[in-house]
Write an enzyme that holds these catalytic residues in place. Structure first.
Site, PDB file in Angstrom:
ATOM      1  N   ASP A 195       0.888  -1.165   0.000  1.00  0.00           N
ATOM      2  CA  ASP A 195       0.000   0.000   0.000  1.00  0.00           C
ATOM      3  C   ASP A 195       0.922   1.208   0.000  1.00  0.00           C
ATOM      4  O   ASP A 195       2.154   1.050   0.019  1.00  0.00           O
ATOM      5  CB  ASP A 195      -0.930  -0.010   1.225  1.00  0.00           C
ATOM      6  CG  ASP A 195      -2.264   0.676   0.932  1.00  0.00           C
ATOM      7  OD1 ASP A 195      -2.242   1.846   0.500  1.00  0.00           O
ATOM      8  OD2 ASP A 195      -3.314   0.053   1.135  1.00  0.00           O
ATOM      9  N   HIS A 223      -3.294   2.860  -4.445  1.00  0.00           N
ATOM     10  CA  HIS A 223      -2.513   2.506  -3.249  1.00  0.00           C
ATOM     11  C   HIS A 223      -1.106   2.060  -3.610  1.00  0.00           C
ATOM     12  O   HIS A 223      -0.565   1.126  -3.023  1.00  0.00           O
ATOM     13  CB  HIS A 223      -3.249   1.422  -2.443  1.00  0.00           C
ATOM     14  CG  HIS A 223      -4.576   1.879  -1.916  1.00  0.00           C
ATOM     15  ND1 HIS A 223      -4.706   2.569  -0.728  1.00  0.00           N
ATOM     16  CD2 HIS A 223      -5.834   1.775  -2.428  1.00  0.00           C
ATOM     17  CE1 HIS A 223      -5.981   2.851  -0.529  1.00  0.00           C
ATOM     18  NE2 HIS A 223      -6.689   2.390  -1.548  1.00  0.00           N
ATOM     19  N   ASP A 239      -9.377  -1.201  -5.137  1.00  0.00           N
ATOM     20  CA  ASP A 239     -10.209  -0.265  -4.373  1.00  0.00           C
ATOM     21  C   ASP A 239      -9.749   1.189  -4.522  1.00  0.00           C
ATOM     22  O   ASP A 239      -8.570   1.462  -4.742  1.00  0.00           O
ATOM     23  CB  ASP A 239     -10.188  -0.633  -2.875  1.00  0.00           C
ATOM     24  CG  ASP A 239      -8.769  -0.691  -2.307  1.00  0.00           C
ATOM     25  OD1 ASP A 239      -7.856  -1.145  -3.016  1.00  0.00           O
ATOM     26  OD2 ASP A 239      -8.580  -0.257  -1.147  1.00  0.00           O
ATOM     27  N   GLU A 240     -10.725   2.058  -4.408  1.00  0.00           N
ATOM     28  CA  GLU A 240     -10.508   3.504  -4.195  1.00  0.00           C
ATOM     29  C   GLU A 240      -9.630   4.177  -5.256  1.00  0.00           C
ATOM     30  O   GLU A 240      -8.962   5.180  -4.970  1.00  0.00           O
ATOM     31  CB  GLU A 240      -9.901   3.742  -2.790  1.00  0.00           C
ATOM     32  CG  GLU A 240     -10.813   3.280  -1.688  1.00  0.00           C
ATOM     33  CD  GLU A 240     -10.230   3.428  -0.278  1.00  0.00           C
ATOM     34  OE1 GLU A 240     -11.003   3.733   0.633  1.00  0.00           O
ATOM     35  OE2 GLU A 240      -9.011   3.234  -0.102  1.00  0.00           O
ATOM     36  N   TRP A 297      -7.389  -2.819   9.456  1.00  0.00           N
ATOM     37  CA  TRP A 297      -6.561  -1.794   8.813  1.00  0.00           C
ATOM     38  C   TRP A 297      -5.731  -1.136   9.896  1.00  0.00           C
ATOM     39  O   TRP A 297      -6.176  -1.031  11.050  1.00  0.00           O
ATOM     40  CB  TRP A 297      -7.453  -0.776   8.087  1.00  0.00           C
ATOM     41  CG  TRP A 297      -8.262  -1.426   7.017  1.00  0.00           C
ATOM     42  CD1 TRP A 297      -9.563  -1.831   7.098  1.00  0.00           C
ATOM     43  CD2 TRP A 297      -7.813  -1.807   5.707  1.00  0.00           C
ATOM     44  NE1 TRP A 297      -9.944  -2.436   5.924  1.00  0.00           N
ATOM     45  CE2 TRP A 297      -8.892  -2.427   5.047  1.00  0.00           C
ATOM     46  CE3 TRP A 297      -6.591  -1.689   5.020  1.00  0.00           C
ATOM     47  CZ2 TRP A 297      -8.803  -2.934   3.744  1.00  0.00           C
ATOM     48  CZ3 TRP A 297      -6.507  -2.187   3.723  1.00  0.00           C
ATOM     49  CH2 TRP A 297      -7.589  -2.791   3.100  1.00  0.00           C
TER      50      TRP A 297
HETATM   51  C1  ACM Z   1     -10.801  -0.649   1.640  1.00  0.00           C
HETATM   52  O1  ACM Z   1     -11.166  -0.477   2.814  1.00  0.00           O
HETATM   53  N1  ACM Z   1     -10.228   0.339   0.979  1.00  0.00           N
HETATM   54  C2  ACM Z   1     -10.988  -1.916   0.963  1.00  0.00           C
END
Ligand code: ACM
Length: 507
Positions: free
Chosen positions: A178, A239, A295-296, A438
């Site tokens: 990340d 990321h 993601d994102e 996380w």
């Molecule tokens: C995430 O929480 N970005 C998968």
């Protein structure tokens, strides 16, 4: 009146099974008359009697019984084979000994985890005679650890794997890359760790921290001995800043808030680089799945539109906007993973990318976007349920807690336990569920524990036990007997029964 009778029945049931404190709750327990006296010695027979691993597991299991106990050695017969659901088992305890039957070694292992809990929580050196018939509700019972934001290291991971095994969880999703740091050695691209592994969320100059390929093999082996598959996540195309710090030529830019957030989807160099990375990853992780994030991306991909290579790609492939570029990238990299013989796992943003439903597993995480879940079901994807609420363990679990996340609510123990009650799911397409830790706001080993336990126990029961066999109050009663075990292990859990036992760690 009816209610009183039902309450009386449940009270009687509770008192009958008073010292059967197994988590996750087995799906069928029948108590028999009598008790088995425990000994620190065990005579193993059956199909696994010569397995060094099983012999060691069994010896450990009974080692908690004091040596001076007068009881005869416990006879334990394990028979693996025959028909039945994978991971299912039958455990019979009689005055003469213990008999385990399972169609699979994993089921045999879970029977031993059940037996281990009976032995551990025995009050008087005996355990009740009984018959347990058990099988999981879901095949995917996962836990994700983010080691990019903060790095915890081998011992912490092994400790987590031990707890996962004890609670019959079987998927360890390892978020290894990340923006704050790249945590896995890739031989072909050494700067990923000499440069990319420097820094973390608290300190951008922290010394490089990462797992060597030898470390990874050790963890994968440790997990596999506990029937846990390790699923690596190499997050892309967002990321990506740690990789871009090491190899700026594959950066697709970012934003002021998220510099170098993306890989460059217009450059063949990027695809070559990521294919090489995934090839080394596939050689290290034997599990069926490789997670590639997804993601994102919209957080910081606007610079793509200014890049000549991306403009050329859009023209060549007739991609009309950023979303289509992202989905093109998703499809291309999914093909690479497929070529490596693995199933692609992606966060739920990938549901509209045009991926093959039979080769993709979707993780639904955006709890505020039930349409993403519905689309995943409608398109026939297999889905792992891990919505922020109640599956993100970086959210606080008690209203008094100050440090973790909230989002018009938080992830209390009971919400985690009761999940997925009330959610409209197509059970056949649900692979299972997962908790995600996380680590933006989790920097220490104590805080890992504080955020993980006892929600991990709650999630394990949510994933293993059929909805009709779950009962939160009974779970709490059983959980009480597990707290002293965690205390003995030196675990810094949150104690819902005595909130002052461990103070909330600040980081
Ligand atoms: C995430 O929480 N970005 C998968």
């Amino acid at each position: 009146m009816k209610k009183i009778i039902i309450n009386m029945i449940s009270l009687i049931a509770l008192s009958v099974v008073a010292d059967i404190n197994i988590i996750p709750q087995p799906n069928k327990v029948v108590e028999k008359p009598g008790r088995l006296a425990l000994s620190s010695e065990c005579i193993l027979s059956g199909s696994l009697k010569d397995s060094p691993r099983v012999k060691a597991d069994v010896a450990n299991l009974f080692a908690v019984i004091p040596k001076e106990t007068a009881a005869k050695p416990v006879k334990l017969q394990i028979d693996i084979g025959g028909q039945g659901a994978s991971e299912s088992y039958i455990l019979k305890v009689s005055k003469d000994g213990v008999h385990v039957e399972s169609p699979s070694p994993s089921g045999g292992f879970y029977a031993l985890q059940t037996l281990k809990q009976l032995v551990l929580f025995s009050q008087d050196g005996t355990i009740p005679c009984l018959e347990i018939e058990d099988a999981p509700r879901f095949g995917w019972r996962g836990f994700m650890l983010d080691e990019s934001r903060h790095f915890f290291g081998m011992d912490k991971v092994k400790e987590l794997l031990d707890y996962m095994a004890m609670y019959k969880m079987n998927r360890f999703h390892w978020h290894l890359t990340d923006s704050p740091g790249w945590r896995i050695e890739i031989k072909k691209y050494p700067k990923l760790t000499t440069i990319g592994a420097i820094g973390n969320k608290s300190d951008p100059d922290a010394p490089a921290a990462f797992y060597t390929q030898e470390d990874i093999k050790e963890i994968v082996d440790y997990a596999s001995q506990r029937f846990i598959a390790v699923i690596p996540e190499i997050d892309m195309p967002g990321h990506a800043a740690a990789a871009a710090r090491a190899y700026p030529e594959i950066s697709g830019g970012g934003s002021e808030k998220h510099p170098d957030f993306t890989f460059n989807p217009g450059s063949e160099k990027t695809y070559q680089f990521l294919s090489d990375v995934l090839t080394e990853v596939a050689a290290l992780f034997p599990a069926k799945w490789i997670h590639y994030g997804g993601d994102e991306v919209h957080f910081a991909n606007k610079q793509w539109l200014e890049m000549s290579e991306v403009k050329a790609l859009m023209k060549k492939e007739n991609l009309k906007d950023l979303k289509e570029v992202e989905f093109y990238f998703n499809r291309r990299m999914a093909k690479v993973i497929d070529g490596l013989g693995r199933k692609t796992v992606g966060w739920d943003e990938v549901v509209n990318a045009g991926l093959d439903k039979d080769k993709t597993l979707v993780m639904w995480w955006r709890h505020n976007m039930s349409d993403a879940l519905q689309t995943a079901f409608d398109k026939g994807f297999e889905v792992v349920l891990c919505p922020r609420i109640p599956c993100y363990f970086d959210f606080v679990q008690d209203d008094s807690h100050k440090v973790g996340r909230r989002w018009k609510g938080f992830c209390s123990l009971d919400l985690t336990y009761k999940f997925p009650a009330g959610l409209n799911i197509k059970e056949k397409q649900v692979a299972g569920m997962q908790a995600n830790l996380w680590s933006e706001k989790v920097a220490t080993s104590d805080r890992v524990d504080f955020m993980t336990y006892p929600r991990l126990q709650a999630l394990s029961e949510a994933a293993w036990t059929q909805g009709k066999n779950k009962n939160y109050d009974q779970f709490l009663t059983r959980l009480k007997t597990h707290i002293p075990y965690m205390r003995e292990q030196g675990t810094y859990y949150f104690n819902p029964f005595d909130k002052t036992e461990h103070a909330e760690p600040a980081r």
